[in-house]
Design a protein around this motif. Structure first.
Motif, PDB file in Angstrom:
ATOM      1  N   LEU A  18       0.944  -1.123  -0.005  1.00 34.20           N
ATOM      2  CA  LEU A  18       0.073   0.006  -0.222  1.00 34.20           C
ATOM      3  C   LEU A  18       0.988   1.473  -0.022  1.00 34.20           C
ATOM      4  CD1 LEU A  18      -2.655  -1.258   2.539  1.00 34.20           C
ATOM      5  CD2 LEU A  18      -2.808  -0.688  -0.015  1.00 34.20           C
ATOM      6  N   PHE A  19       1.964   1.113   0.593  1.00 36.61           N
ATOM      7  CA  PHE A  19       2.822   2.246   0.756  1.00 36.61           C
ATOM      8  C   PHE A  19       3.511   2.471  -0.722  1.00 36.61           C
ATOM      9  CE2 PHE A  19       7.235   4.129   1.079  1.00 36.61           C
ATOM     10  CZ  PHE A  19       7.156   4.975   1.755  1.00 36.61           C
ATOM     11  N   LEU A  20       3.961   1.348  -1.391  1.00 42.47           N
ATOM     12  CA  LEU A  20       4.367   1.779  -2.734  1.00 42.47           C
ATOM     13  C   LEU A  20       3.359   2.361  -3.764  1.00 42.47           C
ATOM     14  CD1 LEU A  20       6.448  -1.377  -3.195  1.00 42.47           C
ATOM     15  CD2 LEU A  20       7.520   0.728  -2.984  1.00 42.47           C
ATOM     16  N   THR A  21       2.040   2.034  -3.520  1.00 38.41           N
ATOM     17  CA  THR A  21       1.152   2.255  -4.363  1.00 38.41           C
ATOM     18  C   THR A  21       0.468   3.608  -4.206  1.00 38.41           C
ATOM     19  OG1 THR A  21       0.251  -0.049  -4.485  1.00 38.41           O
ATOM     20  CG2 THR A  21      -1.237   1.749  -5.106  1.00 38.41           C
ATOM     21  N   GLY A  22       0.703   4.236  -2.855  1.00 37.48           N
ATOM     22  CA  GLY A  22       0.499   5.601  -2.529  1.00 37.48           C
ATOM     23  C   GLY A  22       1.877   6.523  -3.055  1.00 37.48           C
ATOM     24  N   LEU A  23       2.935   5.959  -3.015  1.00 40.50           N
ATOM     25  CA  LEU A  23       3.937   6.879  -3.382  1.00 40.50           C
ATOM     26  C   LEU A  23       4.062   6.822  -4.893  1.00 40.50           C
ATOM     27  CD1 LEU A  23       6.654   8.148  -2.648  1.00 40.50           C
ATOM     28  CD2 LEU A  23       7.830   5.818  -2.817  1.00 40.50           C
ATOM     29  N   ILE A  24       3.590   5.981  -5.708  1.00 47.89           N
ATOM     30  CA  ILE A  24       3.627   6.058  -7.339  1.00 47.89           C
ATOM     31  C   ILE A  24       2.649   6.968  -7.433  1.00 47.89           C
ATOM     32  CG2 ILE A  24       2.963   4.693  -9.098  1.00 47.89           C
ATOM     33  CD1 ILE A  24       4.051   2.226  -7.564  1.00 47.89           C
ATOM     34  N   VAL A  25       1.480   6.959  -6.969  1.00 47.28           N
ATOM     35  CA  VAL A  25       0.401   8.009  -7.052  1.00 47.28           C
ATOM     36  C   VAL A  25       0.941   9.496  -6.953  1.00 47.28           C
ATOM     37  CG1 VAL A  25      -1.895   8.849  -6.379  1.00 47.28           C
ATOM     38  CG2 VAL A  25      -1.469   6.303  -6.639  1.00 47.28           C
ATOM     39  N   LEU A  26       1.448   9.563  -5.556  1.00 47.80           N
ATOM     40  CA  LEU A  26       2.144  10.865  -5.292  1.00 47.80           C
ATOM     41  C   LEU A  26       3.143  11.512  -6.352  1.00 47.80           C
ATOM     42  CD1 LEU A  26       2.492  13.311  -3.550  1.00 47.80           C
ATOM     43  CD2 LEU A  26       4.132  11.883  -2.136  1.00 47.80           C
ATOM     44  N   ILE A  27       3.987  10.303  -6.965  1.00 52.50           N
ATOM     45  CA  ILE A  27       4.949  10.780  -7.970  1.00 52.50           C
ATOM     46  C   ILE A  27       4.130  11.107  -9.214  1.00 52.50           C
ATOM     47  CG2 ILE A  27       6.910   9.931  -9.371  1.00 52.50           C
ATOM     48  CD1 ILE A  27       7.656   8.111  -6.823  1.00 52.50           C
ATOM     49  N   MET A  28       3.090  10.631  -9.694  1.00 50.72           N
ATOM     50  CA  MET A  28       2.468  10.797 -10.775  1.00 50.72           C
ATOM     51  C   MET A  28       1.576  12.191 -10.810  1.00 50.72           C
ATOM     52  SD  MET A  28       0.835   7.209 -12.478  1.00 50.72           S
ATOM     53  CE  MET A  28      -0.132   6.882 -10.964  1.00 50.72           C
ATOM     54  N   ILE A  29       1.126  12.588  -9.386  1.00 48.87           N
ATOM     55  CA  ILE A  29       0.522  13.952  -9.414  1.00 48.87           C
ATOM     56  C   ILE A  29       1.554  14.891  -9.575  1.00 48.87           C
ATOM     57  CG2 ILE A  29      -0.646  15.191  -7.672  1.00 48.87           C
ATOM     58  CD1 ILE A  29      -2.255  12.777  -6.636  1.00 48.87           C
ATOM     59  N   VAL A  30       2.549  14.804  -8.923  1.00 47.60           N
ATOM     60  CA  VAL A  30       3.833  15.639  -8.969  1.00 47.60           C
ATOM     61  C   VAL A  30       4.340  16.133 -10.323  1.00 47.60           C
ATOM     62  CG1 VAL A  30       6.034  16.364  -8.107  1.00 47.60           C
ATOM     63  CG2 VAL A  30       4.425  15.423  -6.278  1.00 47.60           C
ATOM     64  N   SER A  31       4.445  14.640 -10.863  1.00 48.98           N
ATOM     65  CA  SER A  31       5.062  14.979 -12.407  1.00 48.98           C
ATOM     66  C   SER A  31       3.992  15.578 -13.321  1.00 48.98           C
ATOM     67  CB  SER A  31       5.295  13.445 -12.838  1.00 48.98           C
ATOM     68  OG  SER A  31       6.485  12.848 -11.884  1.00 48.98           O
ATOM     69  N   ALA A  32       2.705  15.025 -13.043  1.00 45.28           N
ATOM     70  CA  ALA A  32       1.907  15.788 -14.026  1.00 45.28           C
ATOM     71  C   ALA A  32       1.669  17.166 -13.857  1.00 45.28           C
ATOM     72  CB  ALA A  32       0.299  15.239 -13.774  1.00 45.28           C
ATOM     73  N   THR A  33       1.778  17.794 -12.519  1.00 42.50           N
ATOM     74  CA  THR A  33       1.680  19.188 -12.121  1.00 42.50           C
ATOM     75  C   THR A  33       2.748  19.837 -13.006  1.00 42.50           C
ATOM     76  OG1 THR A  33       0.595  18.685 -10.215  1.00 42.50           O
ATOM     77  CG2 THR A  33       1.657  20.785 -10.430  1.00 42.50           C
ATOM     78  N   LEU A  34       4.148  19.441 -12.585  1.00 45.30           N
ATOM     79  CA  LEU A  34       5.368  19.853 -13.316  1.00 45.30           C
ATOM     80  C   LEU A  34       5.470  20.094 -14.931  1.00 45.30           C
ATOM     81  CD1 LEU A  34       7.796  18.329 -10.617  1.00 45.30           C
ATOM     82  CD2 LEU A  34       7.029  20.706 -10.767  1.00 45.30           C
ATOM     83  N   PHE A  35       4.786  18.739 -15.293  1.00 44.02           N
ATOM     84  CA  PHE A  35       4.869  18.657 -16.567  1.00 44.02           C
ATOM     85  C   PHE A  35       3.613  19.642 -17.432  1.00 44.02           C
ATOM     86  CE2 PHE A  35       3.632  17.015 -21.068  1.00 44.02           C
ATOM     87  CZ  PHE A  35       4.798  16.443 -21.336  1.00 44.02           C
ATOM     88  N   SER A  36       2.635  19.793 -16.612  1.00 46.46           N
ATOM     89  CA  SER A  36       1.599  20.806 -17.434  1.00 46.46           C
ATOM     90  C   SER A  36       2.178  21.898 -17.142  1.00 46.46           C
ATOM     91  CB  SER A  36       0.415  20.516 -16.524  1.00 46.46           C
ATOM     92  OG  SER A  36       0.495  20.978 -15.217  1.00 46.46           O
ATOM     93  N   GLN A  37       2.836  22.592 -15.918  1.00 43.05           N
ATOM     94  CA  GLN A  37       3.329  24.090 -15.912  1.00 43.05           C
ATOM     95  C   GLN A  37       4.449  24.069 -16.834  1.00 43.05           C
ATOM     96  OE1 GLN A  37       4.022  24.461 -11.628  1.00 43.05           O
ATOM     97  NE2 GLN A  37       1.897  24.526 -11.251  1.00 43.05           N
TER      98      GLN A  37
END
Length: 323
Positions: A18-37
């Motif tokens: 569950l920790f790995l899954t949550g960490l992956i989701v967090l990385i994708m959200i941060v990456s999506a935000t940085l990529f869009s900006q």
């Protein structure tokens, strides 16, 4: 391959997955935000790019167009993709493990305060009725199939030295553990593994030789006895005193008498054994002190950590005089 998944799931906990899954989701959200900006696209397009990158699909319809975007892409790939592989393997192992448990009958309900019998030997067939009469709630872990054992005895078929097999018998929740085996080596390995899993549960090991019993005592399993000692001493006494064996059997099987071990109470310390015997209205057979059995021939003085072995009519609790 199924065994690999089962072993992987045993080594990796659910919380880690569950920790790995949550960490992956967090990385994708941060990456999506940085990529869009940095690439001047909507956040939804950035999330689409992050998901296709992390899952290694990579359609190629959305790509970084500058150096900052490429650094973001490299960071996402180097961090999220390995974590995603581990998480997917963990979830797959969980699903396979659940199915294997159903197939192998490993969904046994947990029980408490029960007797666990580990191993098999010809002696076990003879002592089982007495064990079950004293402990109606019992479980046996045996390499034999359940058809070769009493129908009313729950049987876990498997190697009694294997941790996954022992886990099904709820050793830490057991009241006592009895270890038997066709060889001293089997008894030693089973007792050591059981002691590792349930260090606070009393283990009574029946070995063939005195040396094996002493080895287990040296390892902290003090309730170990050699069957050759019991048989040899009883036979020798029976030859010298023909009714000795009959006396021992009557003593252990009489419904009018009960053997009982009790811990010394504080107000007993300093009393002579014959004085305590009168107070308890019982016959004191021995004092156990530092794992040594002291016979009451010279009426030793009671010490704080002693255990008293009594013979008296079966009755709940201590007599009023002793309390």
């Amino acid at each position: 391959m199924p065994l690999f998944f089962f072993g992987f799931w045993q080594r990796v906990s659910k919380h880690q997955i569950l920790f790995l899954t949550g960490l992956i989701v967090l990385i994708m959200i941060v990456s999506a935000t940085l990529f869009s900006q940095t690439q001047h696209v909507s956040w939804l397009i950035g999330l689409y790019w992050a998901v296709t990158t992390v899952t290694t699909v990579g359609y190629g319809d959305v790509t970084p167009h500058n150096t900052v975007g490429r650094w973001i892409a490299m960071g996402t790939m180097l961090t999220a993709i390995p974590l995603a592989g581990a998480a997917f393997a963990g979830w797959a192992a969980a699903i396979v493990s659940i199915q294997l448990r159903k197939v192998w009958g490993m969904t046994m309900n947990k029980i408490h305060n029960h007797l666990v019998i580990l191993g098999y030997s010809p002696l076990l067939i003879h002592i089982l009725p007495d064990l079950l009469s004293e402990h109606p709630q019992a479980v046996i872990v045996s390499p034999l199939s359940s058809s070769e054992l009493p129908d009313n005895l729950p049987c876990i078929t498997g190697d009694p030295t294997h941790p996954h097999i022992l886990a099904k018998a709820s050793l830490p929740m057991a009241q006592q553990i009895v270890v038997v085996g066709e060889s001293d080596g089997a008894v030693l390995m089973t007792a050591i593994e059981a002691h590792r899993i349930a260090p606070k549960t009393p283990i009574f090991a029946i070995t063939q030789s005195r040396q094996a019993a002493q080895t287990l005592k040296d390892l902290g399993m003090t309730h170990s006895v050699a069957s050759q000692d019991l048989l040899g001493h009883t036979l020798a006494k029976s030859l010298a005193t023909p009714h000795a064996a009959d006396f021992f059997v009557a003593l252990l099987t009489s419904p009018d008498l009960a053997l009982e071990e009790i811990s010394v109470q504080q107000n007993w310390v300093g009393q002579r054994l014959d004085e305590l015997e009168l107070a308890l209205s019982s016959t004191i057979l021995a004092v156990i002190r530092q794992q040594q059995v002291i016979l009451p021939l010279r009426h030793p003085v009671i010490e704080a950590d002693d255990t008293i072995l009594l013979l008296r009519p079966p009755a709940p609790g201590l007599s009023p005089a002793a309390s």
